[in-house]
Design a protein around this motif. Sequence first.
Motif, PDB file in Angstrom:
ATOM      1  N   PRO A   1       9.956  10.098  -7.348  1.00 36.95           N
ATOM      2  CA  PRO A   1      11.294   9.540  -7.581  1.00 36.95           C
ATOM      3  C   PRO A   1      12.224   9.700  -6.383  1.00 36.95           C
ATOM      4  O   PRO A   1      13.099   8.852  -6.166  1.00 36.95           O
ATOM      5  N   ASP A   2      12.061  10.756  -5.606  1.00 38.29           N
ATOM      6  CA  ASP A   2      12.906  10.928  -4.425  1.00 38.29           C
ATOM      7  C   ASP A   2      12.602   9.852  -3.394  1.00 38.29           C
ATOM      8  O   ASP A   2      13.517   9.301  -2.764  1.00 38.29           O
TER       9      ASP A   2
ATOM     10  N   ARG B   1      15.117   6.864  -1.902  1.00 36.80           N
ATOM     11  CA  ARG B   1      15.312   6.607  -0.470  1.00 36.80           C
ATOM     12  C   ARG B   1      14.931   5.174  -0.111  1.00 36.80           C
ATOM     13  O   ARG B   1      15.618   4.519   0.680  1.00 36.80           O
ATOM     14  N   ASN B   2      13.839   4.699  -0.686  1.00 33.62           N
ATOM     15  CA  ASN B   2      13.381   3.340  -0.402  1.00 33.62           C
ATOM     16  C   ASN B   2      14.387   2.304  -0.888  1.00 33.62           C
ATOM     17  O   ASN B   2      14.740   1.366  -0.159  1.00 33.62           O
ATOM     18  N   GLN B   3      14.858   2.473  -2.111  1.00 35.59           N
ATOM     19  CA  GLN B   3      15.835   1.529  -2.656  1.00 35.59           C
ATOM     20  C   GLN B   3      17.128   1.540  -1.857  1.00 35.59           C
ATOM     21  O   GLN B   3      17.722   0.487  -1.595  1.00 35.59           O
TER      22      GLN B   3
ATOM     23  N   ALA C   1       0.837  -1.203   0.000  1.00 32.58           N
ATOM     24  CA  ALA C   1       0.000   0.000   0.000  1.00 32.58           C
ATOM     25  C   ALA C   1       0.874   1.256   0.000  1.00 32.58           C
ATOM     26  O   ALA C   1       0.622   2.207  -0.754  1.00 32.58           O
ATOM     27  N   GLU C   2       1.896   1.263   0.845  1.00 39.90           N
ATOM     28  CA  GLU C   2       2.825   2.392   0.855  1.00 39.90           C
ATOM     29  C   GLU C   2       3.552   2.481  -0.490  1.00 39.90           C
ATOM     30  O   GLU C   2       3.720   3.577  -1.047  1.00 39.90           O
ATOM     31  N   PHE C   3       3.943   1.342  -0.997  1.00 39.22           N
ATOM     32  CA  PHE C   3       4.684   1.292  -2.250  1.00 39.22           C
ATOM     33  C   PHE C   3       3.856   1.885  -3.389  1.00 39.22           C
ATOM     34  O   PHE C   3       4.339   2.705  -4.177  1.00 39.22           O
ATOM     35  N   ALA C   4       2.576   1.492  -3.465  1.00 36.10           N
ATOM     36  CA  ALA C   4       1.713   1.986  -4.534  1.00 36.10           C
ATOM     37  C   ALA C   4       1.499   3.493  -4.426  1.00 36.10           C
ATOM     38  O   ALA C   4       1.449   4.204  -5.436  1.00 36.10           O
ATOM     39  N   ALA C   5       1.373   3.973  -3.186  1.00 32.62           N
ATOM     40  CA  ALA C   5       1.111   5.398  -2.985  1.00 32.62           C
ATOM     41  C   ALA C   5       2.342   6.257  -3.248  1.00 32.62           C
ATOM     42  O   ALA C   5       2.217   7.393  -3.739  1.00 32.62           O
TER      43      ALA C   5
END
Length: 258
Positions: A77-78, A82-84, A68-72
């Motif tokens: 791109p920033d 950070r996630n990657q 859900a967080e990923f889709a939102a």
Amino acid sequence: MSPHVRLEQDGPVARLLLDRADKRNALDQPMWEAIPVLVDEAMARASVRVLVVGSAAPGLFCAGADIAEFAAMTPDPDWRARNQAAIRRTQVTLARSPKPTIAAVDGDCIGGGCGLALACDMRVASPRARFGITPAKLGIVYPLHDTKLLVDVVGPAQAKRILYTAGLLDAAEAHRIGLADILADDVAAAVAELTAAIAATSPHSQQASKAIIRRILDGESDDDTASSGQFDASFSGADFREGVAAFLEKRKPHFPDR
């Protein structure tokens, strides 16, 4: 620091606990950012001999990234960067931590959760564990570093099966192909037995062995000056003296913390 992941210690055993049961321990950005910090903290404690990664609640391990967080957030791109970076830091920090690590898998171990388990040295699973890496369901490409961890554990053909099909493997199948090293009805008891055996032997030997195995997995195949010197120097080390003395005195050795 995320409220959904914490570090506890009981004697020589540190436990990194995922605590987001209502989301099946799905990993959100604050959790990804917290995990490597806690791994480093555990490794820095001289009294810690082994780190166990598991769930604060029984019957769970980790359902993977918080979709859900990923889709939102992925349109930003920033945030993606950070996630990657946080995911990579988590995987690299855990995979290359100097002390022994164990994943205690008592439930679904999927996606990023399976990546966490693969970054540990060993995986102990209950019969209700399920394993899977599912980026093919979302059109995502799994990172090279994390794919190598999978290939190192199960080999290229099984890694291809897992990634191509994005299916779930039950505990027995995971054990058959080497994804789960120990299959036990009582995961906590099996982990306690394994951590006790680790804590009873030389931390110097363990940490050196782990570093050597990592070098082999990274492509090295023969000794160099450093590894040869390390082997020779071990014969003048405190752990060698204690091990020999304990053997001659017919007692259990008592190795100092590192």
